[in-house]
Design a protein around this motif. Structure first.
Motif, short mmCIF file in Angstrom:
data_model
loop_
_atom_site.label_atom_id
_atom_site.label_comp_id
_atom_site.label_asym_id
_atom_site.label_seq_id
_atom_site.Cartn_x
_atom_site.Cartn_y
_atom_site.Cartn_z
N LYS A 263 0.84 -1.19 0.00
CA LYS A 263 0.00 0.00 0.00
C LYS A 263 0.89 1.25 0.00
CE LYS A 263 -3.61 2.66 0.73
NZ LYS A 263 -4.44 3.00 -0.41
N ARG A 264 1.99 1.20 0.79
CA ARG A 264 2.92 2.35 0.85
C ARG A 264 3.52 2.64 -0.51
NH1 ARG A 264 4.88 0.52 5.84
NH2 ARG A 264 6.64 -0.57 4.94
N LEU A 265 3.84 1.56 -1.26
CA LEU A 265 4.62 1.73 -2.48
C LEU A 265 3.81 2.07 -3.73
CD1 LEU A 265 7.13 -1.24 -2.07
CD2 LEU A 265 7.61 1.19 -1.85
N GLY A 266 2.57 1.58 -3.80
CA GLY A 266 1.90 1.62 -5.09
C GLY A 266 0.82 2.65 -5.23
N ARG A 267 0.24 2.71 -6.41
CA ARG A 267 -0.84 3.66 -6.65
C ARG A 267 -2.07 2.92 -7.17
NH1 ARG A 267 -1.92 8.53 -9.57
NH2 ARG A 267 -1.12 7.72 -11.51
N PHE A 268 -1.95 2.25 -8.33
CA PHE A 268 -3.10 1.55 -8.91
C PHE A 268 -2.88 0.04 -8.98
CE2 PHE A 268 -4.20 5.40 -11.73
CZ PHE A 268 -4.77 6.03 -10.65
N THR A 269 -1.66 -0.36 -9.29
CA THR A 269 -1.44 -1.78 -9.60
C THR A 269 -0.21 -2.29 -8.86
OG1 THR A 269 0.04 -1.36 -11.44
CG2 THR A 269 -2.31 -1.50 -11.94
N PHE A 270 -0.07 -3.60 -8.91
CA PHE A 270 1.03 -4.22 -8.20
C PHE A 270 2.36 -4.00 -8.91
CE2 PHE A 270 2.41 -8.21 -10.05
CZ PHE A 270 3.33 -8.72 -9.16
N ALA A 271 2.28 -3.78 -10.23
CA ALA A 271 3.49 -3.44 -10.99
C ALA A 271 4.05 -2.11 -10.48
CB ALA A 271 3.19 -3.37 -12.47
N ASP A 272 3.17 -1.16 -10.16
CA ASP A 272 3.58 0.13 -9.57
C ASP A 272 4.46 -0.09 -8.35
OD1 ASP A 272 2.23 1.83 -11.14
OD2 ASP A 272 0.54 2.16 -9.76
N ALA A 273 3.98 -0.97 -7.47
CA ALA A 273 4.68 -1.19 -6.21
C ALA A 273 6.03 -1.85 -6.45
CB ALA A 273 3.83 -2.06 -5.29
N LEU A 274 6.05 -2.86 -7.31
CA LEU A 274 7.30 -3.57 -7.57
C LEU A 274 8.34 -2.62 -8.16
CD1 LEU A 274 6.66 -7.05 -9.19
CD2 LEU A 274 7.56 -6.50 -6.95
N ASP A 275 7.84 -1.67 -8.94
CA ASP A 275 8.74 -0.84 -9.70
C ASP A 275 9.03 0.49 -9.00
OD1 ASP A 275 10.28 -0.54 -11.95
OD2 ASP A 275 8.77 0.70 -12.94
N ALA A 276 8.46 0.69 -7.81
CA ALA A 276 8.55 1.99 -7.16
C ALA A 276 9.99 2.45 -6.98
CB ALA A 276 7.83 1.94 -5.81
N ARG B 168 -7.05 -4.47 -4.53
CA ARG B 168 -8.02 -4.02 -3.54
C ARG B 168 -7.34 -3.23 -2.40
NH1 ARG B 168 -12.76 -3.92 -3.52
NH2 ARG B 168 -13.11 -5.21 -5.33
N TYR B 169 -6.02 -3.34 -2.28
CA TYR B 169 -5.32 -2.53 -1.28
C TYR B 169 -5.30 -1.06 -1.66
CZ TYR B 169 -3.84 -6.76 1.01
OH TYR B 169 -3.84 -7.94 1.68
N TYR B 170 -5.60 -0.77 -2.92
CA TYR B 170 -5.55 0.63 -3.35
C TYR B 170 -6.92 1.30 -3.33
CZ TYR B 170 -1.02 -1.05 -4.69
OH TYR B 170 0.21 -1.62 -4.65
#
Lengths: 636, 81
Positions: free
Chosen positions: A100-113, A404-406
């Motif tokens: 949740k801290r890392l991403g915005r819309f998708t899980f790729a967002d978080a991985l790539d943050a 759903r975390y977003y």
């Protein structure tokens, strides 16, 4: 079995689908921006989101598949309940909040943050697409299975109907309507399954009355019946443990299986059922399948042969008493054998398999886990461990759960909604044990379709309950499918187009791209749903978990806890995990026999669940590649 | 503000989460191990119900219990400040 469509079912069904669509159109007006469309503006209340988690997660596979698997194989279905729930612990304690801290819309967002790498974006988006599609297949198969008895349409029509309705839901309002659909469906599923479980306990267990159920008789009383004669044991039937009795009047050929002898030494025969496919025509006990005169249909099965203490009926039981009584009973499960005859016809004989209740309540009865209870090494044990690991690791890697975390505002809300999710999902999985065992002893199972067990169980309590349960199951499919299509559409519009291809999309264009992607993914899912018709839906979902865990979990976990992780490491781990687990599944014995129609023995894979090998493989690849690319990373 | 509260809690949530996770992992591994290596033990009964069922139900109930513990501890930690 052939089902009769009922007017009640059609009306209830139409109300459900209509309500869901109306809600979508109503909420659609509020979701014009990208944040609205892909993440429901991030302002869903934590409790609603928590039940929506349950809605997303308790898919057709949980409801239809697990009940069916328990009804046919006992404890082996419950294994999935345990594993599916345990996976939430990984989600809550390890993955949820950092993500949740890392991403915005998708899980790729978080991985790539941390990296801003196009390789990661591409790999993560592709893996989201693959996992979503894989998870979509069982939902579509489940929809097809449901529509048949409910509205009398064929499997194909069922799949197409779901596809179209879901695409409408997703395209109109995105994540807002998806969340509310999930909330409503999740609550209804839990409420009505609780009612169903209550009815099962109130009914208790009973043995069939005279003339009900399936007979076990001495040989002489079967072969001596007037107007019948025994068919010779020729050709493919030679040496098989069957006696075939032709009825001279109707032309029906009843198949009986040799079943040992009774206490006084009389040889016994047990009533079996035969499905023959000859020149494209389906025959049941030698007659065309149908309900009219001169036709015959499979009879529903599932009964208790003997209750503890020789009782005829128990009356209502408490939950623990119910389990104790099942454990002390003798239950008739069904086995099957295929016999290929010289004229090209193939007969499947379904025969009674009396099983001690204490065996039903232990793992190892299903074909997949046969050998689990043996001493020493068996591949079934490896398969079991592999499945349990994949289920444990898979939940936290499912794209439609991760997005759903977003939809909530902050980490505290993420935490609270996950706990609400665990409570409702856990409660539901305890219910599955009672629903499955209730179906097993309901006398209503369809031998050719394990996925129909739960709705058929409900039918035993009246048409209305059947209609409501089926309609909920159908809405379940709609909800889960729309969540999955949202995840896939986010991957295409947000990760692939905006971030990877650097297309300069306005907010409005991004939403439109997401909608087009949703239509394409939906269409693809419909085709796959028709192809994979035969396979138990829970088994299919088990595979989706394997792929999700193998592709996504190593990267998620290492990114959060290992500072030396590099972008090349993540890209490689996702790619290798995804490709290896997919390849393994496509080469497994299950796929050989159920999808391609080949001999399962020809499969090169020793067991069918890849997780045990491919999840660690993902970790190893990530560590090795990251260590090899340390310096280039430092220079960059 | 809710947002600030949240940031504070999250700095402590990971170690606590990992500890609870390890606890559950041990319980889950025990279940897998018992099923594979001690199937006869799993067939034994407690109050008339076999251990395989009891252990399975325990895994589901404990998951919820740990989740509630986690929520409560994080909340108490925050209000103590």
């Amino acid at each position: 079995m052939i089902y009769e469509a009922s007017a009640t079912a059609t009306v209830v069904f139409a109300i459900f689908v209509g309500a869901v669509l109306a809600l979508s159109f109503y909420l659609g007006a509020a979701a014009k921006s990208a944040k609205g469309y892909f993440a429901a503006h991030g302002d869903i209340h934590w409790f609603v989101n928590g039940i929506a988690f349950a809605g997303d997660y308790l898919s057709a596979a949980s409801f239809l598949g697990i009940c069916g698997m328990i009804a046919f194989y006992g404890y082996d279905g419950f294994l999935y309940s345990i594993g599916y729930l345990a996976g939430w612990i990984v989600a809550l304690f390890v993955v949820a909040e950092p993500l949740k801290r890392l991403g915005r819309f998708t899980f790729a967002d978080a991985l790539d943050a941390r990296f801003g790498s196009r390789g990661i974006k591409l790999a993560a988006a592709v893996s989201t697409l693959v996992v979503s599609l894989f998870y979509l297949i069982p939902q579509m198969v489940g929809a097809g299975a449901l529509i048949k008895p409910l509205l009398g349409f064929s499997h194909h029509v069922g799949v197409l109907l779901v596809g179209i309705v879901v695409i409408l839901i997703v395209v109109t309002a995105g994540m807002v309507s998806t969340t509310w659909v999930q909330f409503i469906k999740g609550s209804m599923l839990i409420v009505f399954c609780t009612i169903l479980a209550g009815l099962i306990l109130a009914r208790g267990l009973r043995t069939p009355a005279e003339g009900e159920g399936f007979a076990v008789r001495p040989v002489s009383s079967v072969t001596g019946a007037p107007g019948t004669h025994v068919l010779a044991e020729e050709g493919a039937w030679a040496g098989k443990p069957y006696v075939r009795m032709a009825d001279e009047g109707s032309g029906r050929v009843a198949v009986w299986r040799k079943a040992g002898s009774d206490v006084s030494g009389n040889e016994l025969l047990s009533e079996a059922q035969a499905v023959t496919v000859r020149a494209g025509q389906k025959l049941i006990d030698g007659l065309p399948q149908g309900k009219r005169k001169g036709e015959h249909d499979l009879r529903p099965v599932g009964h208790v042969a003997a209750l503890p203490g020789g009782e005829a009926a128990t009356g209502s039981l408490g939950p623990l008493d119910f389990l104790r009584t099942v454990g002390g009973s003798q239950i008739v499960l069904w086995g099957s054998e295929k016999i290929a005859e010289g004229d090209g016809s193939i007969t499947t004989v379904y025969f009674q398999k009396p099983t001690a209740g204490r065996d039903v309540l232990l793992p190892g009865l299903s074909p997949t886990f046969k050998g689990l209870r043996d001493d020493g090494f068996t591949w079934a044990k490896v398969d079991f461990l592999s499945l349990m690991i994949a289920l444990f690791c898979g939940t936290a890697s499912l794209p439609h759960i991760l997005i759903r975390y977003y939809t909530v505002s902050n980490q505290a809300a993420v935490r609270k909604s996950t706990v609400v999710g665990i409570a409702s999902i856990g409660f539901f999985y305890i219910l599955t044990l009672f629903l499955g065992l209730g179906a097993m002893t309901s006398g209503r199972l369809d031998l050719t379709d394990t996925n129909m067990s739960a709705p058929l169980l409900a039918e035993g309590f009246g048409k209305l309950l059947f209609a409501v349960i089926s309609a909920i199951a159908f809405t379940t499919v709609l909800g889960t499918v729309s969540g999955l299509i949202m995840a896939a559409s986010g991957a295409v519009a947000h990760d692939l187009m905006t971030s990877l291809l650097k297309m300069d999309l306005s907010d409005r264009e991004k939403v439109r791209a997401g909608k087009i992607a949703a239509v394409v993914v939906g269409a693809l899912a419909m085709v796959l749903g028709i192809l994979f018709k035969e396979v138990n839906v829970t088994f299919l979902v088990g595979w989706a978990f394997n792929v999700a865990a193998s592709a996504n979990l190593p990267s998620l976990v290492m990114l959060l806890f290992w500072p030396k992780t590099t972008k090349q490491g993540i890209t490689a781990a996702i790619t290798v995990g995804m490709v290896s687990s997919l390849a393994w599944i496509l080469l497994s014995a299950e796929t050989y026999s159920k999808v391609y129609g080949w001999k399962p023995e020809a499969s090169p894979m020793p067991f069918s669940q890849p997780g045990l090998v491919t999840i660690p493989l993902g970790f190893v690849v990530l560590v090795v590649v990251s260590l090899l690319t340390q310096r280039s990373e430092a220079r960059a | 503000m809710a947002q600030d509260d949240d940031a504070e809690a999250s700095t402590r949530s990971t170690p606590l989460g990992l500890r609870l996770f390890a606890l559950y992992l041990a319980l889950y591994a025990g279940y897998m191990g018992a099923t594979v290596f001690a199937p006869r033990w799993m067939a034994g009964t407690v109050a008339g119900i076999n251990l395989a069922i009891v252990y399975g139900l325990v895994l589901i109930v404990v998951a919820l219990a740990l989740a509630l513990v986690y929520l409560t501890l994080l909340r108490e930690g925050r209000s103590a400040r």
